[in-house]
Design an enzyme around this catalytic site. Structure first.
Site, PDB file in Angstrom:
ATOM      1  N   GLY A 140      15.404  -6.151 -18.927  1.00  0.00           N
ATOM      2  CA  GLY A 140      15.663  -7.112 -19.977  1.00  0.00           C
ATOM      3  C   GLY A 140      14.363  -7.895 -20.549  1.00  0.00           C
ATOM      4  O   GLY A 140      13.715  -8.598 -19.871  1.00  0.00           O
ATOM      5  N   SER A 141      13.750  -7.457 -21.692  1.00  0.00           N
ATOM      6  CA  SER A 141      12.311  -8.244 -22.036  1.00  0.00           C
ATOM      7  C   SER A 141      12.439  -7.918 -23.952  1.00  0.00           C
ATOM      8  O   SER A 141      13.340  -7.599 -24.382  1.00  0.00           O
ATOM      9  CB  SER A 141      11.367  -7.507 -21.456  1.00  0.00           C
ATOM     10  OG  SER A 141      11.673  -6.167 -21.247  1.00  0.00           O
TER      11      SER A 141
END
Length: 221
Positions: free
Chosen positions: A185-186
Site C-alpha cells: 500500500g503506497s
C-alpha cells in the site's frame, strides 16, 4: 513472474501455509473448522503471490511522453511548491496504489539520475495531504532530453514499511525499467514542469510503463 523483492516473503509464507494445512489435517478433528483453516492459509498465500507479481511490460521508450511509474489511480493533479530539490513550483500528479495493485516502480522517462535520497518518516494513509512531506519516502530526480529535470517520490502508506529504491545518482536509466518496489500500500508523486501537457484525469486508473501521464505541450497550445 514475481518481483525479486518478494522472494524471501513468498518462500517463508509458502512453508508456513504448508505447515498450517498439514497441522489442521492431523490435529483438527472438526471437519468444517479444518477446512476453514486450510482455505484461509491458501488465501493468504494467494494474496502474497498476487501482491509481489511483476508482469512484463514491453516499452518503446520515447522522449516526448512521461509514462506512469506505477499501477493505480490518479488522486492528485495540482501545482505545488517543491521545497526539497527544485525549490520552485511544479505540476504534481499523484498515483495511489491499493494492496491489490502491482507495486513495482518503473522509471517514467529515460535520462540521467541527478538526485536520489531516502527520508525516514511517518506512516500516514497514502492519500493524506501531508504524506508527501512527512511519510517515509524517497525522492528521485531524472534529467531528461525534452522535459529537463523531472522528479518522482515513492511514498509509504499506513501499511507499507519498506521502500526499495534502485536509483543511483549518475546512472543512465531507460523508460519502463524497474526502479524499485513499495511493500503493502503506497503512493507515487510525479513532479513535472508547469508547461507540460497533463494527459490524465482525476480518478483515472493508470498502468505502469503504459499510460501516458504527460507529454510535451504543442507550440500552438
Amino acid at each position: 513472474m514475481f518481483h525479486k523483492e518478494g522472494q524471501k516473503i513468498i518462500i517463508i509464507t509458502f512453508f508456513i501455509v504448508v505447515a498450517a494445512i498439514l497441522a489442521a489435517q492431523f490435529y483438527i478433528d472438526v471437519e468444517w473448522v479444518r477446512y476453514i483453516v486450510q482455505i484461509a492459509a491458501l488465501v493468504i498465500l494467494v494474496a502474497i503471490l498476487q501482491f509481489f507479481r511483476n508482469p512484463k511490460r514491453l516499452v518503446t521508450p520515447t522522449f516526448d511522453d512521461i509514462l506512469a511509474p506505477v499501477d493505480g489511480k490518479v488522486v492528485v493533479i495540482e501545482e505545488v511548491d517543491e521545497p526539497e530539490y527544485f525549490k520552485e513550483r511544479k505540476r504534481q500528479v499523484s498515483i495511489f496504489m491499493s494492496p491489490v495493485n502491482v507495486h513495482v516502480t518503473r522509471y517514467p522517462a529515460s535520462g540521467t539520475i541527478t538526485y536520489s535520497k531516502y527520508h525516514p518518516g511517518k506512516y500516514l494513509v497514502a492519500w493524506h495531504p501531508k504524506s508527501s512531506t512527512e511519510n517515509e519516502r524517497t525522492t528521485v530526480v531524472l534529467h531528461t532530453p525534452k522535459f529537463g529535470e523531472i522528479g518522482y517520490r515513492q511514498i509509504a502508506g499506513a501499511l507499507a514499511r519498506r521502500i526499495v529504491n534502485y536509483a543511483e545518482e549518475g546512472e543512465q536509466v531507460t523508460q519502463g525499467q524497474d526502479a524499485g518496489f513499495i511493500k503493502f500500500g503506497s503512493r507515487v508523486d510525479l513532479l513535472l514542469p508547469l508547461d507540460c501537457n497533463i494527459t490524465v484525469k482525476l480518478g483515472q486508473k493508470v498502468t505502469g510503463a503504459k499510460t501516458c501521464i504527460a507529454s510535451i505541450r504543442k507550440q500552438d497550445e
